[in-house]
Design a protein around this motif. Sequence first.
Motif, PDB file in Angstrom:
ATOM      1  N   GLN A  77       7.168  -0.228  -3.330  1.00 25.92           N
ATOM      2  CA  GLN A  77       6.079  -1.199  -3.242  1.00 25.92           C
ATOM      3  C   GLN A  77       5.719  -1.488  -1.785  1.00 25.92           C
ATOM      4  O   GLN A  77       4.550  -1.615  -1.449  1.00 25.92           O
ATOM      5  CB  GLN A  77       6.446  -2.507  -3.951  1.00 25.92           C
ATOM      6  N   LYS A  78       6.727  -1.578  -0.934  1.00 30.76           N
ATOM      7  CA  LYS A  78       6.474  -1.817   0.491  1.00 30.76           C
ATOM      8  C   LYS A  78       5.583  -0.714   1.061  1.00 30.76           C
ATOM      9  O   LYS A  78       4.651  -0.974   1.806  1.00 30.76           O
ATOM     10  CB  LYS A  78       7.797  -1.823   1.273  1.00 30.76           C
ATOM     11  N   THR A  79       5.896   0.517   0.697  1.00 33.08           N
ATOM     12  CA  THR A  79       5.113   1.662   1.162  1.00 33.08           C
ATOM     13  C   THR A  79       3.678   1.568   0.664  1.00 33.08           C
ATOM     14  O   THR A  79       2.732   1.791   1.420  1.00 33.08           O
ATOM     15  CB  THR A  79       5.765   2.977   0.677  1.00 33.08           C
ATOM     16  N   LYS A  80       3.520   1.228  -0.612  1.00 31.81           N
ATOM     17  CA  LYS A  80       2.169   1.128  -1.180  1.00 31.81           C
ATOM     18  C   LYS A  80       1.379   0.011  -0.513  1.00 31.81           C
ATOM     19  O   LYS A  80       0.180   0.163  -0.270  1.00 31.81           O
ATOM     20  CB  LYS A  80       2.244   0.903  -2.687  1.00 31.81           C
ATOM     21  N   ILE A  81       2.030  -1.088  -0.222  1.00 34.73           N
ATOM     22  CA  ILE A  81       1.343  -2.197   0.445  1.00 34.73           C
ATOM     23  C   ILE A  81       0.881  -1.753   1.833  1.00 34.73           C
ATOM     24  O   ILE A  81      -0.228  -2.071   2.259  1.00 34.73           O
ATOM     25  CB  ILE A  81       2.240  -3.447   0.504  1.00 34.73           C
ATOM     26  N   ALA A  82       1.715  -1.000   2.518  1.00 32.44           N
ATOM     27  CA  ALA A  82       1.331  -0.483   3.838  1.00 32.44           C
ATOM     28  C   ALA A  82       0.126   0.452   3.717  1.00 32.44           C
ATOM     29  O   ALA A  82      -0.757   0.451   4.577  1.00 32.44           O
ATOM     30  CB  ALA A  82       2.508   0.235   4.488  1.00 32.44           C
ATOM     31  N   GLU A  83       0.073   1.226   2.631  1.00 30.97           N
ATOM     32  CA  GLU A  83      -1.041   2.149   2.423  1.00 30.97           C
ATOM     33  C   GLU A  83      -2.350   1.409   2.177  1.00 30.97           C
ATOM     34  O   GLU A  83      -3.423   1.926   2.487  1.00 30.97           O
ATOM     35  CB  GLU A  83      -0.748   3.080   1.241  1.00 30.97           C
ATOM     36  N   ILE A  84      -2.266   0.200   1.629  1.00 30.42           N
ATOM     37  CA  ILE A  84      -3.472  -0.582   1.360  1.00 30.42           C
ATOM     38  C   ILE A  84      -4.261  -0.811   2.647  1.00 30.42           C
ATOM     39  O   ILE A  84      -5.483  -0.740   2.652  1.00 30.42           O
ATOM     40  CB  ILE A  84      -3.118  -1.935   0.692  1.00 30.42           C
TER      41      ILE A  84
END
Length: 97
Positions: free
Chosen positions: A55-62
Amino acid sequence: MMGDKEIYRQKAEAKLDEWKAELDKLKAQASHKSADVKQDVNHQIAALEAKLEEQKTKIAEIKEASGEAWDTLKDGMESAFDSMKSAFSDAKNKFKK
């Protein structure tokens, strides 16, 4: 004024922080359980930690996403959040044993 993407990212980060706190509680509770329950719960805790990292990675991708990529990413986040809720629920149920 903040855009929808930024507001969504902030909400996602807040939810992530909430889940980290819940995970810390589960870890503390696990230390007081029998060996069998502890082993099972520790396995679930490890899985939850991996999901949190995802999830942390996906949030960074946002932050980097735009247009259709943002829409796709948002849909993926919603699905992942549902999965996290379910995983936390399962882990909490293990503690009721």
